[in-house]
Motif scaffolding. Structure first.
Motif, PDB file in Angstrom:
ATOM      1  N   UNK A  63       0.837  -1.202   0.000  1.00  0.00           N
ATOM      2  CA  UNK A  63       0.000   0.000   0.000  1.00  0.00           C
ATOM      3  C   UNK A  63       0.871   1.250   0.000  1.00  0.00           C
ATOM      4  N   UNK A  64       0.494   2.195  -0.847  1.00  0.00           N
ATOM      5  CA  UNK A  64       1.250   3.435  -0.960  1.00  0.00           C
ATOM      6  C   UNK A  64       2.430   3.355  -1.908  1.00  0.00           C
ATOM      7  N   UNK A  65       2.790   2.150  -2.330  1.00  0.00           N
ATOM      8  CA  UNK A  65       3.926   1.994  -3.242  1.00  0.00           C
ATOM      9  C   UNK A  65       3.502   1.435  -4.598  1.00  0.00           C
ATOM     10  N   UNK A  66       2.518   0.553  -4.596  1.00  0.00           N
ATOM     11  CA  UNK A  66       2.061  -0.082  -5.830  1.00  0.00           C
ATOM     12  C   UNK A  66       0.687   0.472  -6.208  1.00  0.00           C
ATOM     13  N   UNK A  67       0.438   0.538  -7.512  1.00  0.00           N
ATOM     14  CA  UNK A  67      -0.861   0.960  -8.016  1.00  0.00           C
ATOM     15  C   UNK A  67      -1.309   0.010  -9.114  1.00  0.00           C
ATOM     16  N   UNK A  68      -2.479  -0.565  -8.920  1.00  0.00           N
ATOM     17  CA  UNK A  68      -3.045  -1.461  -9.926  1.00  0.00           C
ATOM     18  C   UNK A  68      -4.077  -0.688 -10.739  1.00  0.00           C
ATOM     19  N   UNK A  69      -4.100  -0.956 -12.036  1.00  0.00           N
ATOM     20  CA  UNK A  69      -5.085  -0.313 -12.896  1.00  0.00           C
ATOM     21  C   UNK A  69      -5.521  -1.301 -13.966  1.00  0.00           C
ATOM     22  N   UNK A  70      -6.716  -1.070 -14.455  1.00  0.00           N
ATOM     23  CA  UNK A  70      -7.295  -2.036 -15.374  1.00  0.00           C
ATOM     24  C   UNK A  70      -8.041  -1.316 -16.494  1.00  0.00           C
ATOM     25  N   UNK A  71      -7.896  -1.844 -17.704  1.00  0.00           N
ATOM     26  CA  UNK A  71      -8.670  -1.372 -18.850  1.00  0.00           C
ATOM     27  C   UNK A  71      -9.689  -2.453 -19.169  1.00  0.00           C
ATOM     28  N   UNK A  72     -10.901  -2.276 -18.670  1.00  0.00           N
ATOM     29  CA  UNK A  72     -11.889  -3.348 -18.753  1.00  0.00           C
ATOM     30  C   UNK A  72     -12.202  -3.779 -20.179  1.00  0.00           C
ATOM     31  N   UNK A  73     -12.346  -2.827 -21.047  1.00  0.00           N
ATOM     32  CA  UNK A  73     -12.731  -3.167 -22.410  1.00  0.00           C
ATOM     33  C   UNK A  73     -11.719  -4.021 -23.137  1.00  0.00           C
ATOM     34  N   UNK A  74     -10.474  -3.983 -22.653  1.00  0.00           N
ATOM     35  CA  UNK A  74      -9.405  -4.716 -23.325  1.00  0.00           C
ATOM     36  C   UNK A  74      -8.858  -5.839 -22.468  1.00  0.00           C
ATOM     37  N   UNK A  75      -9.421  -6.082 -21.307  1.00  0.00           N
ATOM     38  CA  UNK A  75      -8.883  -7.094 -20.388  1.00  0.00           C
ATOM     39  C   UNK A  75      -7.381  -6.906 -20.181  1.00  0.00           C
ATOM     40  N   UNK A  76      -6.985  -5.688 -19.910  1.00  0.00           N
ATOM     41  CA  UNK A  76      -5.602  -5.353 -19.636  1.00  0.00           C
ATOM     42  C   UNK A  76      -5.462  -4.955 -18.174  1.00  0.00           C
ATOM     43  N   UNK A  77      -4.382  -5.390 -17.571  1.00  0.00           N
ATOM     44  CA  UNK A  77      -4.128  -5.095 -16.163  1.00  0.00           C
ATOM     45  C   UNK A  77      -2.692  -4.636 -16.020  1.00  0.00           C
ATOM     46  N   UNK A  78      -2.497  -3.617 -15.201  1.00  0.00           N
ATOM     47  CA  UNK A  78      -1.162  -3.086 -14.976  1.00  0.00           C
ATOM     48  C   UNK A  78      -0.857  -3.054 -13.489  1.00  0.00           C
ATOM     49  N   UNK A  79       0.414  -3.059 -13.176  1.00  0.00           N
ATOM     50  CA  UNK A  79       0.855  -2.873 -11.806  1.00  0.00           C
ATOM     51  C   UNK A  79       2.065  -1.948 -11.831  1.00  0.00           C
ATOM     52  N   UNK A  80       1.860  -0.723 -11.360  1.00  0.00           N
ATOM     53  CA  UNK A  80       2.955   0.222 -11.244  1.00  0.00           C
ATOM     54  C   UNK A  80       3.574   0.031  -9.866  1.00  0.00           C
ATOM     55  N   UNK A  81       4.844  -0.305  -9.845  1.00  0.00           N
ATOM     56  CA  UNK A  81       5.539  -0.595  -8.588  1.00  0.00           C
ATOM     57  C   UNK A  81       6.624   0.450  -8.375  1.00  0.00           C
ATOM     58  N   UNK A  82       6.478   1.219  -7.326  1.00  0.00           N
ATOM     59  CA  UNK A  82       7.449   2.255  -6.981  1.00  0.00           C
ATOM     60  C   UNK A  82       8.100   1.940  -5.642  1.00  0.00           C
ATOM     61  N   UNK A  83       9.199   2.588  -5.377  1.00  0.00           N
ATOM     62  CA  UNK A  83       9.920   2.403  -4.109  1.00  0.00           C
ATOM     63  C   UNK A  83      10.127   0.925  -3.812  1.00  0.00           C
ATOM     64  N   UNK A  84      10.608   0.207  -4.782  1.00  0.00           N
ATOM     65  CA  UNK A  84      10.765  -1.233  -4.634  1.00  0.00           C
ATOM     66  C   UNK A  84      11.801  -1.586  -3.583  1.00  0.00           C
ATOM     67  N   UNK A  85      11.530  -2.679  -2.881  1.00  0.00           N
ATOM     68  CA  UNK A  85      12.397  -3.171  -1.812  1.00  0.00           C
ATOM     69  C   UNK A  85      12.884  -4.579  -2.163  1.00  0.00           C
ATOM     70  N   UNK A  86      13.997  -4.990  -1.587  1.00  0.00           N
ATOM     71  CA  UNK A  86      14.468  -6.362  -1.850  1.00  0.00           C
ATOM     72  C   UNK A  86      13.403  -7.419  -1.535  1.00  0.00           C
TER      73      UNK A  86
END
Length: 115
Positions: A63-86
């Motif tokens: 929470x606060x680091x990753x953002x999930x987003x979806x394009x329903x019409x295209x069945x596309x899913x994304x995951x933006x991952x920031x401040x990544x940790x080991x």
């Protein structure tokens, strides 16, 4: 039949960012799509989920680091991952769930966070 294909994984330094993508093929509506991950020696765990309707849910650890987003019409899913940790190092899987509760998984994409 639904096939899910993930992309975007790789090696990144701590504090860096990656964006994962998942595309679901097949003429079928997916009620929900989500991201899961599995680290070596650990069970697969939920990272983020995006059901139809626009709301999302995240594991506390991202929470606060990753953002999930979806394009329903295209069945596309994304995951933006920031401040990544080991500890984010894992194989990340995309999952799709149909309206009659059938589940489909992608083959996974490796994310490695290391200096």
């Amino acid at each position: 039949q639904v096939q899910l294909v993930e992309s975007g994984g790789g090696l990144v330094q701590p504090g860096g960012s990656l964006r994962l993508s998942c595309v679901a093929s097949g003429r079928i509506a997916l009620y929900a799509m989500g991201w899961y991950r599995q680290a070596p020696g650990k069970q697969r765990e939920l990272v983020a989920v995006a059901p139809s309707g626009g709301w999302t849910n995240y594991a506390d650890s991202v929470k606060g680091r990753f953002t999930v987003s979806r394009e329903n019409g295209e069945n596309l899913l994304y995951l933006q991952m920031n401040s990544l940790k080991p500890e984010d190092t894992a194989v990340y899987y995309c999952k799709g769930v149909t309206y009659n509760a059938l589940e489909y998984w992608g083959q996974g994409t490796q994310v490695t966070v290391s200096s």
